[in-house]
Design a protein around this motif. Structure first.
Motif, PDB file in Angstrom:
ATOM      1  N   LEU A 103       0.864  -1.176   0.000  1.00 34.64           N
ATOM      2  CA  LEU A 103       0.000   0.000   0.000  1.00 34.64           C
ATOM      3  C   LEU A 103       0.902   1.227   0.000  1.00 34.64           C
ATOM      4  O   LEU A 103       1.619   1.481   0.970  1.00 34.64           O
ATOM      5  CB  LEU A 103      -0.920   0.003   1.221  1.00 34.64           C
ATOM      6  CG  LEU A 103      -1.802   1.227   1.430  1.00 34.64           C
ATOM      7  CD1 LEU A 103      -2.645   1.521   0.197  1.00 34.64           C
ATOM      8  CD2 LEU A 103      -2.689   1.039   2.641  1.00 34.64           C
ATOM      9  N   LEU A 104       0.893   1.953  -1.097  1.00 30.09           N
ATOM     10  CA  LEU A 104       1.723   3.135  -1.254  1.00 30.09           C
ATOM     11  C   LEU A 104       1.080   4.305  -0.519  1.00 30.09           C
ATOM     12  O   LEU A 104      -0.050   4.687  -0.819  1.00 30.09           O
ATOM     13  CB  LEU A 104       1.871   3.459  -2.743  1.00 30.09           C
ATOM     14  CG  LEU A 104       2.779   4.606  -3.128  1.00 30.09           C
ATOM     15  CD1 LEU A 104       4.217   4.285  -2.751  1.00 30.09           C
ATOM     16  CD2 LEU A 104       2.676   4.866  -4.619  1.00 30.09           C
ATOM     17  N   THR A 105       1.788   4.849   0.466  1.00 36.21           N
ATOM     18  CA  THR A 105       1.245   5.959   1.242  1.00 36.21           C
ATOM     19  C   THR A 105       2.365   6.769   1.883  1.00 36.21           C
ATOM     20  O   THR A 105       3.429   6.235   2.188  1.00 36.21           O
ATOM     21  CB  THR A 105       0.278   5.466   2.337  1.00 36.21           C
ATOM     22  OG1 THR A 105      -0.288   6.596   3.001  1.00 36.21           O
ATOM     23  CG2 THR A 105       0.955   4.573   3.343  1.00 36.21           C
ATOM     24  N   LEU A 106       2.095   8.030   2.063  1.00 34.86           N
ATOM     25  CA  LEU A 106       2.997   8.908   2.815  1.00 34.86           C
ATOM     26  C   LEU A 106       2.388   9.278   4.167  1.00 34.86           C
ATOM     27  O   LEU A 106       2.945  10.090   4.898  1.00 34.86           O
ATOM     28  CB  LEU A 106       3.270  10.191   2.018  1.00 34.86           C
ATOM     29  CG  LEU A 106       4.040  10.013   0.723  1.00 34.86           C
ATOM     30  CD1 LEU A 106       4.126  11.337  -0.028  1.00 34.86           C
ATOM     31  CD2 LEU A 106       5.422   9.462   0.985  1.00 34.86           C
ATOM     32  N   ASP A 107       1.267   8.682   4.487  1.00 33.17           N
ATOM     33  CA  ASP A 107       0.494   9.026   5.673  1.00 33.17           C
ATOM     34  C   ASP A 107       1.113   8.405   6.929  1.00 33.17           C
ATOM     35  O   ASP A 107       0.826   7.262   7.281  1.00 33.17           O
ATOM     36  CB  ASP A 107      -0.945   8.552   5.485  1.00 33.17           C
ATOM     37  CG  ASP A 107      -1.886   9.065   6.547  1.00 33.17           C
ATOM     38  OD1 ASP A 107      -1.407   9.547   7.593  1.00 33.17           O
ATOM     39  OD2 ASP A 107      -3.105   8.979   6.332  1.00 33.17           O
ATOM     40  N   LEU A 108       1.960   9.170   7.595  1.00 33.58           N
ATOM     41  CA  LEU A 108       2.614   8.671   8.807  1.00 33.58           C
ATOM     42  C   LEU A 108       1.625   8.506   9.957  1.00 33.58           C
ATOM     43  O   LEU A 108       1.803   7.635  10.809  1.00 33.58           O
ATOM     44  CB  LEU A 108       3.753   9.600   9.219  1.00 33.58           C
ATOM     45  CG  LEU A 108       4.936   9.657   8.250  1.00 33.58           C
ATOM     46  CD1 LEU A 108       5.972  10.658   8.733  1.00 33.58           C
ATOM     47  CD2 LEU A 108       5.555   8.287   8.063  1.00 33.58           C
ATOM     48  N   GLU A 109       0.591   9.318   9.971  1.00 30.70           N
ATOM     49  CA  GLU A 109      -0.428   9.176  11.016  1.00 30.70           C
ATOM     50  C   GLU A 109      -1.120   7.822  10.910  1.00 30.70           C
ATOM     51  O   GLU A 109      -1.405   7.183  11.922  1.00 30.70           O
ATOM     52  CB  GLU A 109      -1.461  10.301  10.922  1.00 30.70           C
ATOM     53  CG  GLU A 109      -0.942  11.640  11.374  1.00 30.70           C
ATOM     54  CD  GLU A 109      -2.006  12.722  11.302  1.00 30.70           C
ATOM     55  OE1 GLU A 109      -3.203  12.408  11.473  1.00 30.70           O
ATOM     56  OE2 GLU A 109      -1.630  13.874  11.063  1.00 30.70           O
ATOM     57  N   PHE A 110      -1.381   7.388   9.686  1.00 32.72           N
ATOM     58  CA  PHE A 110      -2.016   6.090   9.484  1.00 32.72           C
ATOM     59  C   PHE A 110      -1.082   4.969   9.938  1.00 32.72           C
ATOM     60  O   PHE A 110      -1.494   4.042  10.634  1.00 32.72           O
ATOM     61  CB  PHE A 110      -2.408   5.914   8.016  1.00 32.72           C
ATOM     62  CG  PHE A 110      -3.148   4.645   7.722  1.00 32.72           C
ATOM     63  CD1 PHE A 110      -4.244   4.262   8.472  1.00 32.72           C
ATOM     64  CD2 PHE A 110      -2.760   3.830   6.678  1.00 32.72           C
ATOM     65  CE1 PHE A 110      -4.939   3.091   8.202  1.00 32.72           C
ATOM     66  CE2 PHE A 110      -3.441   2.658   6.390  1.00 32.72           C
ATOM     67  CZ  PHE A 110      -4.530   2.291   7.156  1.00 32.72           C
TER      68      PHE A 110
END
Length: 66
Positions: free
Chosen positions: A27-34
């Motif tokens: 899952l490509l993401t930059l969402d550090l909160e997630f």
């Protein structure tokens, strides 16, 4: 228990996470909160990758094909 029940508000993240988890996909993401949310709840998060990690995997794959 679902991410929604754990009070994660982003349904798109929840759906994409479920699809990635079920299908053994990245899952490509930059969402550090997630990512931190998943860690906090002791959920699997090693399939989350950044674009930099993806580029590294692509480069390594290119070398393997020669």
């Amino acid at each position: 228990m679902s991410l929604w029940q754990l009070e994660h508000p982003d349904m798109i993240d929840n759906i994409l996470y479920g699809v990635a988890l079920r299908n053994n996909m990245y899952l490509l993401t930059l969402d550090l909160e997630f990512r931190n949310f998943l860690k906090k709840h002791n959920l699997k998060y090693n399939m989350l990758i950044t674009h930099q990690e993806l580029f590294g995997k692509i480069e390594r794959q290119d070398y393997k094909s020669y």
